[in-house]
Enzyme design. Structure first.
Site, PDB file in Angstrom:
ATOM      1  N   CYS A  27       0.868  -1.174   0.000  1.00  0.00           N
ATOM      2  CA  CYS A  27       0.000   0.000   0.000  1.00  0.00           C
ATOM      3  C   CYS A  27       0.906   1.226   0.000  1.00  0.00           C
ATOM      4  O   CYS A  27       1.998   1.192  -0.566  1.00  0.00           O
ATOM      5  CB  CYS A  27      -0.958  -0.029   1.188  1.00  0.00           C
ATOM      6  SG  CYS A  27      -0.147  -0.194   2.795  1.00  0.00           S
ATOM      7  N   HIS A 530      28.064  -8.983  15.157  1.00  0.00           N
ATOM      8  CA  HIS A 530      28.033  -8.983  13.692  1.00  0.00           C
ATOM      9  C   HIS A 530      29.454  -9.265  13.191  1.00  0.00           C
ATOM     10  O   HIS A 530      30.328  -8.388  13.229  1.00  0.00           O
ATOM     11  CB  HIS A 530      27.543  -7.625  13.178  1.00  0.00           C
ATOM     12  CG  HIS A 530      27.221  -7.609  11.718  1.00  0.00           C
ATOM     13  ND1 HIS A 530      28.185  -7.599  10.735  1.00  0.00           N
ATOM     14  CD2 HIS A 530      26.025  -7.598  11.062  1.00  0.00           C
ATOM     15  CE1 HIS A 530      27.618  -7.573   9.551  1.00  0.00           C
ATOM     16  NE2 HIS A 530      26.300  -7.568   9.718  1.00  0.00           N
TER      17      HIS A 530
END
Length: 608
Positions: A27, A530
């Site tokens: 949308c 990470h």
């Protein structure tokens, strides 16, 4: 769209991969997934991902809120996943409650065309404004040209909806278009047609429900015929049979029934409005942003769309006109008053997009995390929506969102009385929220010195997860880490390719590529380790994991191993950020390690 490549790659991995997608649409601000198994999606990872505002699960959809650039992200998603966005016909639709199924169907059919519908409405709105101010001759060629451009989408809406409905129901989209075009064929509109002694007089131009219902019947018939008609002829025989059966039945029976349902919906909405326009306005105005957050607003505005596309007036859409302006005014006030640089950076684009009716960035990024101000905007919206009801504010045509919705209040005869009230309601809500925000908004005050001393006594230690050399986080090449956008922490240049648990807790996320792992301690400290920079591109090569998502871990447990030499040889840095992702929950996060660090050395101190 290349700048969204990594974002889309990460989204795909954390929704369970492309094989977990049944269908996806978008949308104005959201990717709306229909997933085979929502439980394997990593909600927390997605919510904390740079480029994702938040994640919502509602109406049977897994909604990833992106922001104004969602069309570009959607296009990149289809490209990377190698999908069309249509329903995977090989997968049975998920079972869901009737309400959720209704929302899913309506959203899936209406949302793909909403941008063009709003754009057409904006053209009609500007044309009305130009006519009122004498800037265009309503008898001239330019007016006729732009009137045709603005009206085309509405006039031929059944063709567009036929295409969307066919995709949603798993039928041939071009067959859906054909059905939409056939029921609005000019010589069949508003004329007496006699079938089996019964006279049918109907018109389906600019209609909404008839084509949806007719295609819903055509889809299972097409699937049945595809099973029984021989392959050698079914390519052209199946659509022929569907058309000669469904279109007459649709025109004579389904269409009139659908129009009657539309009439009932409009009558019910009118009755609610007629009971008390002010109460209806106050209710819708207060709750509208909440309804939008849950993604079920299409059910409420569908009767209005039916009214306006059919050439009738509407009094419901004007009741929600003030909601985005109240939100925008508050965010503008916060942007003016806050001294928090990060909040300023979020608030500026949020209030700009809010003017144009896109409020998700304002809600999720600014007001909802500071819930008091969100509630204030709901109250202000309720007040001005009640005013809209009291003065019988009316929309005469489908227009755009936000500021572009205002010209929809210009009457066909050029009367501007409703337009004036639309300006009062919208800008009144904006100014009221701005003034209230300027008066009441305060940045969260830092704790007193004495309180800080007490809080500092309550600390949690994060131990070294990887042996190596400790470095300041701001030396990392990746700006998202270096600027602390993901949280505060430290970096390590590994000298040993093993990752160990820095505390006891739980594995909350383990990337499929095994280059990153998210942990939460028993006291709530959320940690991201990470390994390396851009090592996600290795697709798990040179990494091995010893735990799974959801596993309980004890301090010192081995989590991951990685081949330092092979990763370097592949051309990637192995500098490893160790980040406290919920830094905002703490008074401070202090890096306490320097130079060489070994397992069990204290590396971070988290001050509660």
């Amino acid at each position: 769209m290349a700048k969204y490549t990594e974002l889309v790659n990460d989204i795909l991995k954390n929704i369970g991969g492309k094989d977990n997608i049944i269908s996806v649409t978008h949308c104005v601000t959201r990717l709306r997934f229909n997933l085979k198994d929502e439980s394997i999606a990593h909600d927390d990872v997605l919510k904390n991902m740079d480029g994702v505002v938040t994640v919502m699960k509602t109406a049977g959809q897994y909604q990833v809120v992106i922001g104004n650039h969602v069309p570009d992200v959607y296009a990149e998603l289809l490209k990377q996943a190698g999908i069309s966005g249509e329903m995977d016909a090989s997968v049975a639709p998920k079972k869901m409650p009737l309400k959720d199924r209704a929302v899913d169907i309506i959203s899936g059919i209406m949302m793909p065309s909403m941008a063009i519908l709003c754009a057409s409405g904006m053209i009609k709105g500007f044309l009305s404004l130009f006519m009122v101010f004498g800037l265009i001759n309503p008898e001239g060629s330019w007016y006729l040209m732009f009137e045709a451009i603005g009206d085309t989408m509405f006039y031929f809406f059944p063709v567009i909806l036929g295409f969307n409905a066919a995709k949603k129901f798993g039928a041939n989209p071009y067959l859906g278009m054909m059905i939409g075009a056939a029921i609005m064929y000019p010589t069949l509109q508003n004329v007496d047609l006699v079938f089996f002694g019964k006279t049918i007089n109907a018109s389906y131009t600019s209609s909404v429900l008839p084509v949806i219902f007719i295609v819903a019947l055509a889809a299972p018939l097409e699937k049945l015929l595809n099973k029984v008609i021989p392959d050698v002829i079914k390519t052209f025989v199946v659509p022929m049979l569907v058309m000669v059966v469904i279109i007459p039945v649709g025109f004579m029976v389904i269409g009139p029934a659908a129009n009657f349902i539309g009439y009932i919906l409009a009558t019910v909405v009118a009755a609610i409005y007629g009971f008390s326009p002010m109460i209806a306005g106050a209710f819708l105005g207060f709750f509208w942003q909440i309804i939008v957050m849950f993604g079920v607003h299409m059910l409420i505005i569908l009767p209005s769309i039916i009214n306006l596309t059919s050439g009738n007036t509407d009094t419901i859409l004007p009741l929600i006109l003030s909601a985005s302006f109240a939100q925008t005014g508050m965010v503008l006030a916060i942007w003016i008053k806050t001294k928090d640089r990060k909040l300023k950076d979020i608030a500026f684009p949020a209030w700009i997009s809010g003017i144009f009716g896109v409020t998700e960035p304002a809600i999720y990024g600014v007001t909802l995390p500071r819930v008091k101000y969100f509630i204030i905007t709901c109250v202000i919206s309720g007040i001005f929506s009640a005013l809209a009801g009291a003065v019988n504010l009316t929309s005469y045509q489908m227009a755009g969102m936000g500021i572009f919705g205002i010209p929809g209040s210009i009457a066909p005869d050029g009367s501007t009385s409703s337009l004036i009230w639309a300006l009062i309601v919208t800008f009144g809500a904006l100014v009221a929220a701005l003034i209230v925000g300027l008066i009441v908004y305060k940045d969260e005050e830092p704790a007193s010195e004495e309180a800080n001393e007490m809080l500092i006594k309550q600390t949690e230690s994060v131990l070294t997860p990887i042996e190596g050399v400790a470095k300041a986080l701001n030396t990392v090449e990746d700006s998202a880490f270096a600027n602390g956008l993901l949280g505060q922490g430290i970096a390590i240049e590994p000298t040993n390719g093993n990752v160990y648990a820095p505390f006891s807790g739980t594995v909350v996320s383990l990337f499929p590529t095994k280059h990153a792992i998210g942990l939460v301690s028993e006291t709530g400290c959320e940690l991201l380790i990470h390994i390396g920079m851009d090592t996600v591109k290795l697709n798990g090569e040179h990494f091995e994991s010893f735990v799974s998502q959801g596993d309980k871990i004890a301090k010192g447990d081995k989590l991951i191993s990685f081949d330092i030499a092979a990763i370097k040889e592949a051309g990637y840095s192995i500098v490893t950020p160790v980040i406290v992702t919920n830094t905002k929950d703490y008074l401070d996060v202090v890096a306490v390690a320097e130079n060489d660090v070994k397992i069990n050395d204290e590396i971070l101190k988290v001050m509660v």
